[in-house]
Design a protein around this motif. Structure first.
Motif, PDB file in Angstrom:
ATOM      1  N   ASP A  55      -1.156  -6.448   5.609  1.00  0.00           N
ATOM      2  CA  ASP A  55      -0.995  -6.757   4.179  1.00  0.00           C
ATOM      3  C   ASP A  55       0.333  -6.214   3.638  1.00  0.00           C
ATOM      4  O   ASP A  55       1.056  -6.890   2.893  1.00  0.00           O
ATOM      5  CB  ASP A  55      -2.153  -6.138   3.395  1.00  0.00           C
TER       6      ASP A  55
ATOM      7  N   GLU B  52       3.494  -8.345   2.173  1.00  0.00           N
ATOM      8  CA  GLU B  52       4.074  -8.090   0.851  1.00  0.00           C
ATOM      9  C   GLU B  52       5.565  -7.783   0.958  1.00  0.00           C
ATOM     10  O   GLU B  52       6.378  -8.254   0.143  1.00  0.00           O
ATOM     11  CB  GLU B  52       3.331  -6.931   0.192  1.00  0.00           C
TER      12      GLU B  52
ATOM     13  N   ARG C 144       7.377 -10.990   1.463  1.00  0.00           N
ATOM     14  CA  ARG C 144       7.488 -11.764   0.213  1.00  0.00           C
ATOM     15  C   ARG C 144       8.590 -11.196  -0.693  1.00  0.00           C
ATOM     16  O   ARG C 144       9.393 -11.933  -1.266  1.00  0.00           O
ATOM     17  CB  ARG C 144       6.141 -11.744  -0.504  1.00  0.00           C
TER      18      ARG C 144
END
Length: 243
Positions: A63, A67, A70
């Motif tokens: 995760d 992130e 991104r």
């Protein structure tokens, strides 16, 4: 900073400059500067302590890695957008600079045209000025010539007047008393008798003495100078007082 064992030595230096000419209120300027840590030259290669060291790879959770990916994509997108914006701004500036260059050329052409017109105007003014100066010089020369002629005429008239005065004086000099004819002048003065007993009224009429004949000429009695009793009382001497 200098590394000495396990302690870090910090060095600070202050540069004081005097700038009393440009800004007297800021005459003293204090600039702090820190000493930099001496670096290893790039051509020395890898240090022996790090020659066979394998750095530990950081492992992120899925995760967190997603992130971070991104955020990195957004960062690259923003950077690319800003770069494109700067490119467009530079292009617009280039276009504006070209237009500015054309405007400068236009102004330069207008300036050259103004210079040419100014030169033409100066030439025309210089021509008219030269003509005016030539005319004034001619008039001045004519005026000077006329003044010279007038002065010559005045000088001639003065000479004529002086000659006339000299001529009159020469004629009058015939009756002057000179050492040659002084005896004759004295004899004539003793022989001639005149009566100065006359009066003048306010209108300037002269009333001659009492000895006047019918023609209006003076007729003095022929008497001796020593015989004062025969003269009128006006011509007699005043009696001398006994005191």
């Amino acid at each position: 900073m200098l590394r000495s064992g396990k302690t870090l030595l910090k060095k600070s230096a202050f540069v004081i400059g005097l700038d009393s000419v440009s800004s007297p209120q800021n005459a003293v300027c204090i600039q702090p500067s820190r000493g930099l840590r001496p670096r290893k030259p790039a051509y020395s290669g890898i240090a022996k302590t790090k020659l066979f060291r394998i750095p530990k790879q950081t492992v992120h959770p899925p995760d967190e890695a997603k992130e971070m990916q991104r955020i990195a994509n957004h960062y690259r997108l923003y950077i690319r957008s800003i770069s494109d914006y700067f490119v467009q701004v530079n292009r617009s500036h280039a276009v504006g600079s070209q237009e500015a260059g054309k405007e400068v050329e236009k102004r330069e052409a207008e300036w050259q045209d103004c210079l040419m017109r100014n030169k033409q105007w100066n030439d025309s003014i210089a021509l008219s000025r030269n003509e005016r100066l030539l005319k004034e010089r001619t008039n001045k020369q004519e005026e000077i010539s006329q003044r010279i002629l007038d002065e010559a005429k005045q000088q001639e008239l003065r000479l004529q007047a002086i000659e006339e005065i000299v001529r009159i004086e020469k004629e009058n000099s015939k009756s002057y008393i000179t050492p040659e004819n002084i005896d004759q002048a004295i004899a004539e003065a003793l022989e001639s008798k005149r009566d100065f007993n006359y009066a003048i009224d306010l209108k300037g009429y002269k009333f001659v003495g009492r000895y006047v004949d019918a023609t209006g000429c003076e007729d003095l009695p022929d008497v001796e100078e020593s015989d004062e009793d025969s003269l009128p009382s006006l011509f007699q001497s005043a009696p001398v007082s006994s005191s």
